[in-house]
Design an enzyme around this catalytic site. Sequence first.
Site, PDB file in Angstrom:
ATOM      1  N   HIS A   1      26.650  40.217  36.042  1.00  0.00           N
ATOM      2  CA  HIS A   1      26.384  39.910  34.641  1.00  0.00           C
ATOM      3  C   HIS A   1      27.117  38.640  34.225  1.00  0.00           C
ATOM      4  O   HIS A   1      28.225  38.366  34.683  1.00  0.00           O
ATOM      5  CB  HIS A   1      26.833  41.062  33.740  1.00  0.00           C
ATOM      6  CG  HIS A   1      25.911  42.238  33.750  1.00  0.00           C
ATOM      7  ND1 HIS A   1      24.728  42.255  33.049  1.00  0.00           N
ATOM      8  CD2 HIS A   1      25.982  43.424  34.399  1.00  0.00           C
ATOM      9  CE1 HIS A   1      24.114  43.415  33.244  1.00  0.00           C
ATOM     10  NE2 HIS A   1      24.847  44.141  34.063  1.00  0.00           N
TER      11      HIS A   1
ATOM     12  N   ALA B   1      39.183  49.054  54.183  1.00  0.00           N
ATOM     13  CA  ALA B   1      38.856  50.038  53.148  1.00  0.00           C
ATOM     14  C   ALA B   1      39.413  49.594  51.798  1.00  0.00           C
ATOM     15  O   ALA B   1      40.563  49.138  51.695  1.00  0.00           O
ATOM     16  CB  ALA B   1      39.421  51.397  53.530  1.00  0.00           C
TER      17      ALA B   1
ATOM     18  N   ARG C   1      44.055  38.861  59.357  1.00  0.00           N
ATOM     19  CA  ARG C   1      44.180  38.739  60.808  1.00  0.00           C
ATOM     20  C   ARG C   1      42.929  38.114  61.382  1.00  0.00           C
ATOM     21  O   ARG C   1      41.832  38.314  60.876  1.00  0.00           O
ATOM     22  CB  ARG C   1      44.417  40.109  61.450  1.00  0.00           C
ATOM     23  CG  ARG C   1      44.653  40.050  62.951  1.00  0.00           C
ATOM     24  CD  ARG C   1      45.312  41.334  63.461  1.00  0.00           C
ATOM     25  NE  ARG C   1      44.411  42.474  63.456  1.00  0.00           N
ATOM     26  CZ  ARG C   1      43.584  42.765  64.465  1.00  0.00           C
ATOM     27  NH1 ARG C   1      43.508  41.976  65.524  1.00  0.00           N
ATOM     28  NH2 ARG C   1      42.828  43.838  64.411  1.00  0.00           N
TER      29      ARG C   1
END
Length: 251
Positions: free
Chosen positions: A169, A216, A239
């Site tokens: 948006h 995650a 990494r």
Amino acid sequence: MAREGGGPAASADAGHGVRLYLRRQADSIGRYFWEQALQALFGWVPTILGMGLRAVFYRLMLRMDGWAAIESGVRLRFANHIRLGHGAYLDHNTYIHACPGGVEIGPRTIVMHGAVLHVYNFRELPHAGIRIGEDSLISEYTVIRGQGGVSIGDRVYTSPFVQIVAVNHVFDDPARPFVDQGITAEGITIEDDVWIGSGAIVCDGVRIGKGAVVSAGAVVTHDVPPHMVVAGVPARVIREMDGANLKAEVE
């Protein structure tokens, strides 16, 4: 005493609402009832018997290259814009809404329970659509929004609750509600051999390079180079996969 809110105006509003609903479910009223009839007849049938019936009869409303496995409870909208490769698998309660732009799922790709693939193109955006390559895995409750176009390569794995959202948006003007300021839809590209960890969010306009890993919970707002591991909010490189940590092979 007469009830308020009735009359021709209310009937017109209701009629408009029904027409709007139907336009957002299928290419035409005829297509809507045809697709709904096939899903009502065969969509509930459990076990391998149901998968066999759907493999035969669902090709009357979508494109299926070879044979694909569709579990019970799968919801399909704009089914004539869906293409399934040979060996593709749609798990229970998957929802695919392929309004013009389409959804293509490559051979042997698995879409797991509760995943949502929604093109959501009600603004006639030119690049809308979702394309997923071969041997990929879209895990449980992953959400993919394809307004700007989402291209996912081969052997891409998403973990549960990933969001890949090719739209944003505009909200720069404080004097107007954000819903009146329009959207941007640049598109998302995820190259081959990418792994995206649970709960990660991939934002519009991003390219994730071949072999990269998204940790995650990361929020990816910029491009990720190939063979890099990114983490954090916003995601940053932590990494490089350069082979330095490979263990020597046992002879």
